[in-house]
Design an enzyme around this catalytic site. Sequence first.
Site, PDB file in Angstrom:
ATOM      1  N   VAL A  27     -27.949 -52.777  17.498  1.00 36.43           N
ATOM      2  CA  VAL A  27     -27.720 -53.773  16.820  1.00 36.43           C
ATOM      3  C   VAL A  27     -27.173 -53.472  15.033  1.00 36.43           C
ATOM      4  CG1 VAL A  27     -28.466 -56.024  15.619  1.00 36.43           C
ATOM      5  CG2 VAL A  27     -28.923 -55.336  17.991  1.00 36.43           C
ATOM      6  N   GLY A  28     -27.953 -52.461  14.642  1.00 35.30           N
ATOM      7  CA  GLY A  28     -27.770 -52.080  13.539  1.00 35.30           C
ATOM      8  C   GLY A  28     -26.376 -51.430  13.284  1.00 35.30           C
ATOM      9  N   LYS A  57     -20.912 -41.057  15.634  1.00 34.79           N
ATOM     10  CA  LYS A  57     -20.027 -42.265  15.344  1.00 34.79           C
ATOM     11  C   LYS A  57     -20.013 -42.540  13.949  1.00 34.79           C
ATOM     12  CE  LYS A  57     -18.561 -44.563  19.422  1.00 34.79           C
ATOM     13  NZ  LYS A  57     -18.363 -45.790  20.228  1.00 34.79           N
ATOM     14  N   LYS A 172     -42.757 -57.416  18.398  1.00 35.80           N
ATOM     15  CA  LYS A 172     -41.629 -58.226  17.591  1.00 35.80           C
ATOM     16  C   LYS A 172     -42.372 -59.283  16.771  1.00 35.80           C
ATOM     17  CE  LYS A 172     -38.345 -55.719  18.413  1.00 35.80           C
ATOM     18  NZ  LYS A 172     -37.633 -54.645  17.145  1.00 35.80           N
ATOM     19  N   LEU A 197     -31.545 -61.812  24.434  1.00 36.74           N
ATOM     20  CA  LEU A 197     -31.346 -60.351  24.987  1.00 36.74           C
ATOM     21  C   LEU A 197     -29.623 -59.858  24.514  1.00 36.74           C
ATOM     22  CD1 LEU A 197     -31.754 -57.859  27.210  1.00 36.74           C
ATOM     23  CD2 LEU A 197     -30.676 -59.204  28.842  1.00 36.74           C
ATOM     24  N   VAL A 198     -29.661 -58.877  23.945  1.00 34.22           N
ATOM     25  CA  VAL A 198     -28.289 -58.401  23.303  1.00 34.22           C
ATOM     26  C   VAL A 198     -27.545 -57.617  24.348  1.00 34.22           C
ATOM     27  CG1 VAL A 198     -27.064 -56.753  21.483  1.00 34.22           C
ATOM     28  CG2 VAL A 198     -29.382 -57.990  21.156  1.00 34.22           C
TER      29      VAL A 198
END
Length: 308
Positions: A27-28, A57, A172, A197-198
């Site tokens: 996500v970051g 990357k 979390k 859910l990503v």
Amino acid sequence: MKEIEARSEDMDHEKPTVCVLDASTYVGFWILKGLLSKGYTVHAAIQKNGETEIVKKIRDMETIEERLMVSTVDVLDYHSILEALKGSFALFCCLDCQDGYDDKMVDLEVRGAINVVEACAQTETIEKIVFNSSLTAAIWRENICSEKDVDERSWSDKEFCRKKKLWYALVKTLSEQAAWALAMDRMLNMVSINAGLVLGPAIAQKNPQVTMSYLQGAAQMYENGVLAIVDVKFLADVNIRAFEDRSTCGRYFCFNKIVNSEQEAVKLAESLSPLISLPPRYECQGREVYAEKLRNKKLNKLVEGTVY
């Protein structure tokens, strides 16, 4: 004279410097890309998780992107966080354990969240924190099946999570609650994004352990109408909007779709192959559609008029 005025106007519209911690999480990394595409200067704070594909990357991006600065940070080392935050106007906090979650991880991530928020309180430049949490911090408790609506006021029951060994949900919940308690005590401007859910490009290869940790208890989430998914690009955009919109406050449930039918369950399993396979009972199950319980009115207002 006109040239001077034009340059002055450009400076007035110059985007501030912001920090993404941990930028090497799935996500970051997408938040980092979104911020750069919008013209922000970004401090990418990376935890020592080894030379993952995402880390490589980011290192490559640093060599060609003038507005990107990369540093290594240890969230258990308060002073290293302070160094990473220097000169930043906002923090996008994305803490995820790339090795997955168990009972030993609970205390570590909570301590990390507390250190990050406290470091923000001690800086002179941080004006807003966008704290990435999870829907699992809101959906787990004994009587969830009898509830009609689950929204930003809802919290997961910590003892229930411990009893069912839902370690990701417990981490979390505890991390977000600790962050909120400290942010309010230090009078910090903070919003939290509680993501479903990503899903996204190569998610099964680049974020396998976190994905599987989220899916603990997936069958119960599905049957209770609280299994939701979110596209990572949409999630990154919501993060940036939550920062840019001065009116944002509190928690925001962030998801694109609730998986509550056999058809959607099959699609989800296919998108996460080979991480998961479709449970046999779903293949022969009827066409029952479970009632959706999650509500995200706040998110809809934030992204109103935007087409994705």
